[in-house]
Structure formats: C-alpha cells, structure tokens
Design an enzyme around this catalytic site. Structure first.
Site, PDB file in Angstrom:
ATOM      1  N   GLU A 171       0.848  -1.190   0.000  1.00 24.76           N
ATOM      2  CA  GLU A 171       0.000   0.000   0.000  1.00 24.76           C
ATOM      3  C   GLU A 171       0.888   1.245   0.000  1.00 24.76           C
ATOM      4  OE1 GLU A 171      -3.444   2.209   2.682  1.00 24.76           O
ATOM      5  OE2 GLU A 171      -2.998   0.089   3.027  1.00 24.76           O
ATOM      6  N   ASN A 214      -3.123  -1.467   7.995  1.00 20.82           N
ATOM      7  CA  ASN A 214      -4.434  -2.055   7.703  1.00 20.82           C
ATOM      8  C   ASN A 214      -4.248  -3.567   7.779  1.00 20.82           C
ATOM      9  OD1 ASN A 214      -5.779   0.443   7.227  1.00 20.82           O
ATOM     10  ND2 ASN A 214      -4.800   0.553   5.229  1.00 20.82           N
ATOM     11  N   GLU A 295     -10.732   4.546   9.733  1.00 23.96           N
ATOM     12  CA  GLU A 295     -10.825   4.147   8.327  1.00 23.96           C
ATOM     13  C   GLU A 295     -11.296   2.702   8.172  1.00 23.96           C
ATOM     14  OE1 GLU A 295      -7.750   6.958   5.937  1.00 23.96           O
ATOM     15  OE2 GLU A 295      -6.883   5.139   6.775  1.00 23.96           O
ATOM     16  N   ARG A 328      -1.461   4.036  17.021  1.00 19.91           N
ATOM     17  CA  ARG A 328      -1.507   5.182  16.108  1.00 19.91           C
ATOM     18  C   ARG A 328      -2.653   6.128  16.470  1.00 19.91           C
ATOM     19  NH1 ARG A 328      -2.216   4.526  10.547  1.00 19.91           N
ATOM     20  NH2 ARG A 328      -0.446   5.763   9.823  1.00 19.91           N
ATOM     21  N   ARG A 340     -11.718  17.661  10.449  1.00 16.23           N
ATOM     22  CA  ARG A 340     -11.006  16.394  10.609  1.00 16.23           C
ATOM     23  C   ARG A 340      -9.666  16.588  11.324  1.00 16.23           C
ATOM     24  NH1 ARG A 340      -9.177  12.632   5.477  1.00 16.23           N
ATOM     25  NH2 ARG A 340      -7.104  12.165   6.294  1.00 16.23           N
ATOM     26  N   ASP A 369      -2.586  14.256   6.917  1.00 18.56           N
ATOM     27  CA  ASP A 369      -2.129  12.964   6.400  1.00 18.56           C
ATOM     28  C   ASP A 369      -0.935  13.124   5.477  1.00 18.56           C
ATOM     29  OD1 ASP A 369      -1.938  10.293   5.751  1.00 18.56           O
ATOM     30  OD2 ASP A 369      -3.641  10.292   4.384  1.00 18.56           O
ATOM     31  N   GLU A 391       5.676   9.983  13.546  1.00 15.10           N
ATOM     32  CA  GLU A 391       5.579   9.142  12.352  1.00 15.10           C
ATOM     33  C   GLU A 391       5.714  10.023  11.113  1.00 15.10           C
ATOM     34  OE1 GLU A 391       2.383   6.172  10.072  1.00 15.10           O
ATOM     35  OE2 GLU A 391       1.892   7.018  12.033  1.00 15.10           O
ATOM     36  N   GLU A 397       3.660   9.342  -1.115  1.00 13.65           N
ATOM     37  CA  GLU A 397       2.242   9.207  -1.462  1.00 13.65           C
ATOM     38  C   GLU A 397       1.658  10.504  -2.016  1.00 13.65           C
ATOM     39  OE1 GLU A 397      -1.988   8.054   0.778  1.00 13.65           O
ATOM     40  OE2 GLU A 397      -0.088   7.978   1.878  1.00 13.65           O
ATOM     41  N   TRP A 546     -13.040  13.181   2.676  1.00 11.32           N
ATOM     42  CA  TRP A 546     -12.162  12.539   1.709  1.00 11.32           C
ATOM     43  C   TRP A 546     -12.152  13.317   0.390  1.00 11.32           C
ATOM     44  CZ3 TRP A 546     -13.414   6.553   2.189  1.00 11.32           C
ATOM     45  CH2 TRP A 546     -12.882   6.074   3.393  1.00 11.32           C
TER      46      TRP A 546
END
Length: 703
Positions: A171, A214, A295, A328, A340, A369, A391, A397, A546
């Site tokens: 991912e 995930n 998520e 996390r 958010r 993010d 982190e 990405e 999103w």
C-alpha cells in the site's frame, strides 16, 4: 553534455558503495588500516568485522590483514572491553557507560606506543554502529586526525513501518513488490534480507514493522509466525528487531471468540497466549503497531471502550516479555466532524496518563495525512504523561510517488524543529519525540518505508536519500538536513565538490518546489481520488472529508480553510504562543496561510501581489524549478555513471510534465472561483478544465 566513463551502477549498494578513494584522500590514509584487530566471534561482532573488511578493502584498494592484537602503527582496533583485552586496556569503561547500550566511541589512541584508531562500545551492536560511522568518515573524506568522537542515539526505538500486504503488494508502495517473499519463507531467506538489515544498521535504524497498518490477522497464525521468525533471525545480528501490526479483532477472526472487547477475560487470555507463542519463536520480538477505530479498521470503540483500553490490552500481553505497543493516533470518525484535523487531539488528550508504561502513542507529523506541507500535529506536547512518537512518510504518497525528486530531510527538520511551547520556548517536537521534554525513558520515531523489490530499492535513485536522512535524524535529530544530504551524495554518487555543491542545491530546494507546484501557501489534500496520483481539486463526491473541496473551500470570496476562532477553531488545540502567531491574517506565515485562513482573492500578500496572483506565481515557480533542475543535472553528467544519470534525467522529464499538469489543472479550477485573469508571465493552461477533470489514471501502483 559530456557523459562520464564511470562503471555502470544500478543503485543496489545504496550509500555503502565503498569505492576506492582518489588522490589525495588515498595518500593521506595510506598508513591507515595496515591491520584490523577485531577479536570476538559473536554474530554482531562478525557482522561488524565483515563490514570493516569489505569497506576498508574497497576504499583503500586492497585487502586489509586481520590480526589478534595490536603490534603496529596504523592498526584499526574494534571491540568491547569484554571481547578485546586491547580495548579493555585503554580504560574506556566510564565513557562507554555514559553512551549506553548502543553508543560508541571512535578515537585516535596510542597502544604499546603505536598509533591506532579505536572503535569501541559497551555492546556488540554499538561496535557495529561505530564501524559504520568510521566507514562513513572515510567515504565522505572527513579528517581522521586526532579523532575523538562519541555518539549515542537520542531516540530508543527507530523504526521503519512497511505497509506491506501478505500477497506482496505494498500500500502506497512505488518501488516494486514487498521484500518479504512469504511463499519461500521460512525455508529460504534471500541474501537481500541481510543487505536490508545492513543498510538499516548503517544509519542506526533498529526496528522494522513488517506488515501493513491495515492489518491482516493471518500473520499472527503459527505458520506465518514461523516465517516472521526466519526474518528476525536474519536481522538480529544487525540489531534490527521485528514488529508486527495487530488486527484488533484477531481473537474473533482466529480464535473463534464472539468478541474482541478489551474488558472480556477471554480476550485478554487470548492475547496473552498469542504473545507467549510469538516470544517462544522470536525472543526479541519488538511488539505491536496498531491502527484501530479508524478508516474501517476494528478497534475498542466498537465495544464502547477507549483507545487506552485497547492499547493496554495488548501492552499487558507483550509487557512481561519486554515488548511495546505503538498505538496510532491517526483516527477520524465515519461521521464527519467540524474539522477532521481536530479529532485525534479531541480523542487522545483526555486519555493522557491512562496508558501503560510500555505504550507509545504514534502521531503523524501533521494533523491531516502526510501532506506536502502541514503544521506540526497539536498532539505534540499536549500529552505530558504519555510517550508520544513521531511518524513520517518516506514513500512519496503525496509528493510525486517515485518519479519526483523530493528530498524529505528538510520536511523532517521542519517538523522536529517546530516549537510546541508545551513547557515554554524551546519545547521542540524533537524533545517530545526523544522523551526529554517530559522525562520519558521510552521514546520512538517511525517512518513509512519507501522500499521494495526494485533493484535500487526505492524506485527513484534520489529517494534513497529519504531512507538515509530518516535514519540519521532518528539517531541524532540535531543533525542538519543539508549536512545529511552532503553525506549521502558523497557516499552514493561522488565526493567531487563540483558535483556535491550543485546536487546539494537541487536536494535542498526540491521539497519547496514540489509544495509550490502542488499545494502552495498552505493548500492541502488536492490530489486525485483513491490512488492520489495527480491533481484533483474538484473532487467533491463521497465522504466529505475525503474530498478536496472540503479542505480548500474555494468560493467567489476566496480560498482556504478557516481554522481560527471564526471557523473550526482548530488553532485552540495549540499553545497560545503558536495560536497567536497564526490567528491573524496579517501575521500568519504565508506557507501556512490557506491552512488556517479563508483568504479573499484580493488580499495583498507580502510580495505586493494579490492572493490570486501570488497563487499563480507559486504554481509557476515550482514548474520553473524542475526545468532548472533538468539543466543542472545535465551539467553533472561527467560525475555520474550512465545508468543512474539517464534514469534521473528521464525521471526529471516526467516530473516537469507532471508539475505542469498540477499547475494548469489547479489554476484552471481555482480560476472558476477567482474569475481573474492570469498575471503577466504565467502561461495559460494548454487544455480546458473539463479535459483535466476527465483524466482517469488507471492501474496506478500502491493502492
């Protein structure tokens, strides 16, 4: 353009190339390493010895003899007081105690009236770290006169988080498939696994999370744990411990329980037994990383429990074995909150002081993010009773995947140097991360890996620098991004100052240029739907937070997300000193202006331009930078082997094309709200807005 006649290099060796030193560096080191004295046969000491033999042999152009004791000048002596009588005779124990279990000294000394270079530590892993540091000095041309170096990590847990799936897809991975060849494990472990561990040890990384946040519960079954154990055995001599992600409802999926409620005795017993099983196979297992109640991932909130309840359940299971839990803080509700960016703070701050001592709350560098630029996360400094780890994301990405040259050392530095004011001025994110601000012994830092099966590991030759920079800063966050980039260039490409200075400028400017052609002035979350490749400021369908329109809030009046008291008031989550700096439109740093304010199109910027004109100039300046970068790279052809030169050259062409795409698509879209002409010098987009909106990228990697 003059091409070099250097041997081709596919990038596999990373920064551990050990190419022969050229004159005059070789001449000044001719008397060095006439012999290597390295007693001890423990696996980590053998790894250190082999690295010195490999490195010194390559750099000095021939094999270096091994001896048992110092008897000649120019000897390199390495070891611990326990493994080497010669090291013990130097009386270094007091210094080594101060440096802890991973620290080392590299020192010029005299032994039996002979000049020697000493690499010493309390432990075998410290000797290995010292060996790599010594070889770094040689590779970068540093002075070796009167050495007296002491070094120890400022952060205890320094990890890579691999978002690797059990089917070997990755991912947000842009460098091939997963390194972990699960089908062949445990019977066959590729030699590449050793080289992966070597690379991590060379920059001080001491842990790796093998699986995606995930999480897939299958990795916790006996069959798969035996595969994990084979990797752990390979990594162990290099000081790299393995960790796994834990799927919170694994007791239901694997244990046939009807619940994963942390308050259920059967659930607690299941996790305790699972931990015992893991530690029987992997005695130095590091612990669990957990993404829960976010998520769509299962978590304690499904049972009316808190994040602390969930983290403590797992902490109690691994704690007796020395393990930790990294929980996390990347959470946001399925029902859209006011902002958010506020939710993690709202959920975690009330839990401060309720987590077990072996729990770290893992916080992304920014509150959304991994965007090209974000302010530091408000959780840093807001949980004084809880160890908070940082982190970062190495895999690009939101920064052009593996086709854009973007050096992230400057991003890491920007975050770590941010002042939270949690205990007054100087309360840096770095001091929260290393535990010193609030007196925590447990500390950690992690980065989402950009590593895959591509021959050069990271896809883009320059993307290796982000892996390197993270490791160096994780070891010592006081290092500067420019100094780290110099080290990396000298070891990876060329020590020639003419090359290093020009390539260094490209690296240090690259992230700001990327921000300009993607998300200038504090814009964020403008990428295309799902795969995140390319621009998508028009995305307005689906869950609101999103979408892009949720974050940029463009309208006829202006642009940007109001997070002041007149808007979502996310600024209240920061200390007053930070909030005051950003609260007023006229005071807010322009690089974060549209993050914290909805700004009129005609607002006068510090350049004298209106917001609209400044936005156009920022987008265009990013494109111009890539064009300049292409020209600079062409000038560097004589210093780089043809294989890597042509690869970077081709990728810069792609980067320029995609920068133009970002500029034209975003400005076309925002112009529908500003209704203003493009200022002089800014080219009109080559295509109509509807054409940009119709672009539908297929089979983009990393989803």
């Amino acid at each position: 353009m003059k091409l070099s006649d250097l041997p081709e290099d596919d990038g596999y060796r990373l920064w551990l190339r050990y190419e022969p030193l050229s004159e005059p560096l070789f001449s000044s080191r001719r008397a060095l390493a006439r012999e290597l004295v390295f007693p001890g046969e423990a696996p980590t000491l053998v790894a250190a010895r082999d690295e010195l033999v490999r490195g010194l042999g390559g750099l000095l152009g021939g094999p270096v003899p091994l001896g048992e004791t110092v008897h000649r000048a120019g000897t390199v002596l390495a070891g611990t007081p326990d493994s080497s009588p010669d090291v013990r005779s130097l009386g270094l124990e007091a210094d080594l105690r101060e440096l802890g279990s991973e620290g080392f000294v590299v020192r010029s000394a005299r032994l039996r009236n002979e000049a020697v270079t000493v690499i010493a530590a309390r432990t075998d892993i410290g000797v290995l770290y010292g060996a790599f540091h010594f070889l770094r000095l040689l590779q970068t041309g540093a002075s070796l006169d009167a050495l007296d170096l002491r070094s120890a990590p400022r952060i205890r847990r320094r990890l890579l988080d691999h978002w690797d799936n059990l089917d070997r897809t990755v991912e947000r991975g842009y460098a091939g498939f997963s390194l972990w060849d699960w089908q062949k494990l445990p019977g066959y472990v590729s030699p590449r696994m050793r080289d992966y561990a070597r690379a991590n040890a060379s920059i001080g990384i001491n842990g790796t999370v093998l699986t995606n946040v995930n999480a897939n519960a299958v990795v916790l079954t006996r069959e798969w744990l035996e595969k994990v154990a084979a990797l752990a055995d390979t990594f162990r001599p290099y000081g790299v411990r393995v960790y796994l992600t834990a799927r919170f409802n694994a007791p239901v999926e694997l244990g046939a329980l009807s619940t994963a409620d942390p308050d259920d005795a059967r659930v607690r017993a299941w996790w305790a037994e699972k931990a015992r099983e893991i530690y029987r196979l992997i005695p130095d297992f590091g612990g669990f990383l957990v993404k829960a109640s976010s998520e769509g991932q299962p978590g304690p909130q499904s049972f009316g429990r808190s994040h602390a309840d969930g983290a403590n359940l797992l902490a109690d299971a691994v704690g007796p074995h020395g393990g930790i839990v990294m929980w996390r803080a990347f959470v946001y509700a399925s029902e859209v909150p006011t902002d958010r960016a506020k939710q993690a703070y709202d959920e975690f701050v009330p839990l401060d002081g309720t987590f077990r001592e072996n729990v770290l709350v893992q916080v992304k560098n920014g509150p959304i993010d991994f965007q090209p630029r974000e302010p530091f996360h408000p959780l840093f400094g807001a949980m004084p009773k809880t160890p908070v780890m940082t982190e970062f994301q190495l895999t690009q990405e939101y920064l052009g995947f593996a086709t854009h040259l973007v050096y992230l050392g400057t991003l890491f530095e920007e975050c770590l140097d941010s002042d939270t004011y949690a205990r007054g001025p100087g309360s840096l994110v770095a001091s929260v991360t290393d535990g010193s601000l609030h007196g925590h012994a447990l500390s950690g830092i992690a980065a989402v890996a950009n590593i895959g099966t591509d021959r050069n590991w990271c896809g883009h030759p320059f993307a290796q620098a982000n892996w390197y920079a993270f490791g160096r800063l994780a070891w010592d966050h006081r290092l500067r991004a420019d100094a780290i980039a110099r080290e990396w260039l000298a070891q990876t490409f060329s020590r020639d100052p003419s090359f290093v200075e020009q390539a260094l400028s490209l690296m240090l400017e690259s992230r700001e240029a990327c921000v300009d052609y993607m998300t200038p002035l504090g814009l964020h979350h403008l990428m295309a739907w799902d795969h995140h490749h390319g621009p998508g400021p028009w995305i307005d369908q689906g869950r609101p937070d999103w979408t892009s329109v949720y974050f940029h809030r463009a309208d006829e009046r202006g642009l940007g997300f109001d997070r002041t008291g007149s808007g979502s008031n996310a600024l209240e989550q920061y200390r007053p000193e930070v909030a005051a700096r950003c609260a007023r439109l006229g005071n807010c740093p322009e690089e974060l202006l549209l993050w914290f304010h909805h700004v009129p199109w005609d607002h006068r910027m510090r350049s004298g331009r209106t917001l609209w004109d400044e936005l156009c100039h920022r987008y265009h300046s990013g494109v111009l930078w890539v064009a300049r970068a292409r020209s600079v790279w062409d000038e560097l052809a004589p210093f780089v082997d043809s294989m890597r030169f042509e690869e970077v050259r081709s990728l810069l062409r792609i980067q320029e094309s995609e920068a133009v795409w970002w500029r034209d698509a975003c400005l076309s879209y925002f112009q529908t709200y500003s209704r203003k002409p493009f200022p002089e010098g800014i080219p009109a987009p080559a295509r109509a807005l509807e054409e940009y909106r119709a672009i539908d990228e297929k089979y983009v990697p990393g989803i």
